[in-house]
Design an enzyme around this catalytic site. Structure first.
Site, PDB file in Angstrom:
ATOM      1  N   GLY A  50       0.863  -1.178   0.000  1.00 47.01           N
ATOM      2  CA  GLY A  50       0.000   0.000   0.000  1.00 47.01           C
ATOM      3  C   GLY A  50       0.898   1.225   0.000  1.00 47.01           C
ATOM      4  CG  ASP A 230      -0.078   2.147  -5.882  1.00 47.98           C
ATOM      5  OD1 ASP A 230      -1.202   1.717  -6.169  1.00 47.98           O
ATOM      6  OD2 ASP A 230       0.586   1.728  -4.923  1.00 47.98           O
TER       7      ASP A 230
END
Ligand code: MRU
Length: 342
Positions: A50, A230
């Site tokens: 993550g 991201d």
């Protein structure tokens, strides 16, 4: 402020304690990382994953590198490069390493200053996530069904979550939502991690195979899509977990609002377009095996990209702690960079 009862990353007694996310939901187990190499390896193998959690972990990696280097700035630089290149797509990683390295240089390699900077990244991330969640609930109406992909919750961040943070905030505010979570092949972050977080929080949810999303969207079963990011380029293109682009195409076709939620640390102000984002290609074994069992001929060729890029034309808005960025994304991201109101 209600917080979750676990922390994906936490620095305790000189060690970085992380949840081994590969073992969830079966086991909630912590691992202590004591060297910069341990941190880089945990990022590579997705013990920690993550974008914001990777950034938070890497910040402490720089601190551990400083201790290991024992005053040798050459070794320190090499360890930092190793951390910076442990995964290529999430810009939070490079952003955090550069930020803590800069603090090291500016402070004359003062350990306490470096540790404080790493702490600050974690603290700020939690705060940004709470702030963007409060802002993000404005796009949700009572009774909405929300589709999410991968895991953008407390596990993926230094606390609370981004896309899942918005969803949790909506639930907490009594918006009577229902979540559809994509399982997210091949590593099942949706099934293993998002479903785990949703269940723990008592949020009504349904787990679906990734390929069920298109027909649910077409049949009017999804009111909006919220997922993470991201890396966001200055034209508003978003790199996120593989499958995000496909969802965006279907959402656009059927007029379903499509939001990415991310702190501004996920914006790469040095990159103009998504086509330049390096996309990580992972081990073929992740696709060929399921729970360790071979599910395809050993000799088959595999292509296993971990992310894809969604063009800004398919995105309704980007939810950040500074407000929601709407089109024209390039102009509005530039306003944000200059510190102007969105
Ligand atoms: O490969 P992963 O599990 O690190 O990918 C994670 C994602 O794609 C998330 O959606 C993204 O990092 C946002 S997390 C708040």
């Amino acid at each position: 402020m209600k917080e979750e009862d676990f922390k994906a990353i936490e620095f305790v007694d000189g060690k970085l304690r992380v949840i081994d996310q590969r073992l969830l939901p079966g086991k909630l187990e912590y691992i202590d990382l004591v060297t910069a190499e341990d941190v880089a390896e945990a990022i590579r193998t997705m013990i920690v994953r993550g974008a914001p959690a990777i950034g938070g972990a890497a910040g402490y990696g720089v601190y551990l590198a400083l201790i290991e280097a024992k005053g040798d700035t050459g070794i320190f630089g090499k360890l930092c490069t190793m951390l910076r290149t442990s995964r290529p797509t999430a810009v939070n990683l490079m952003w955090a390493v550069d930020r803590v390295m800069k603090k090291a240089i500016d402070s004359g390699y003062e350990k306490e200053a470096v540790k404080n900077e790493a702490d600050l990244i974690v603290q700020e991330d939690r705060e940004m996530n709470h702030r963007l969640s409060g802002i993000g609930i404005s796009v949700i109406r009572k009774g909405d069904t929300i589709l999410t992909h991968c895991n953008a919750g407390a596990l993926a961040t230094c606390g609370w979550g981004t896309a899942l943070g918005v969803i949790k905030e909506a639930h907490r505010n009594g918006l009577d939502i229902h979540v559809y979570a994509d399982e997210t092949r091949p590593l099942l972050q949706g099934a293993r991690l998002t479903a785990w977080e949703l269940t723990r929080d008592g949020i009504p949810a349904t787990l679906i195979p990734d390929s069920a999303a298109a027909s649910l969207i077409r049949d009017g079963k999804i009111d909006l899509i919220i997922l993470g990011a991201d890396r966001i380029t200055t034209n508003g293109d978003v790199a996120n977990k593989l499958g995000t682009f496909m969802l965006s195409v279907v959402a656009k076709e059927y007029g379903v609002p499509f939001y990415s939620a991310a702190p501004t640390s996920t914006i790469d102000f040095s990159m103009k377009e998504g086509k330049d984002i390096p996309i990580e290609v992972r081990n073929p074994e992740e696709v060929k095996r399921f729970g360790g069992i071979l599910m395809a001929p050993e000799e088959i060729e595999v292509y296993n990209p971990a992310f894809d890029v969604t063009p800004h034309q398919n995105i309704t808005g980007i939810i950040t702690e500074k407000g929601i960025i709407y089109p024209p994304f390039d102009k509005n991201i530039e306003r944000l960079r200059k510190g102007e109101e969105l």
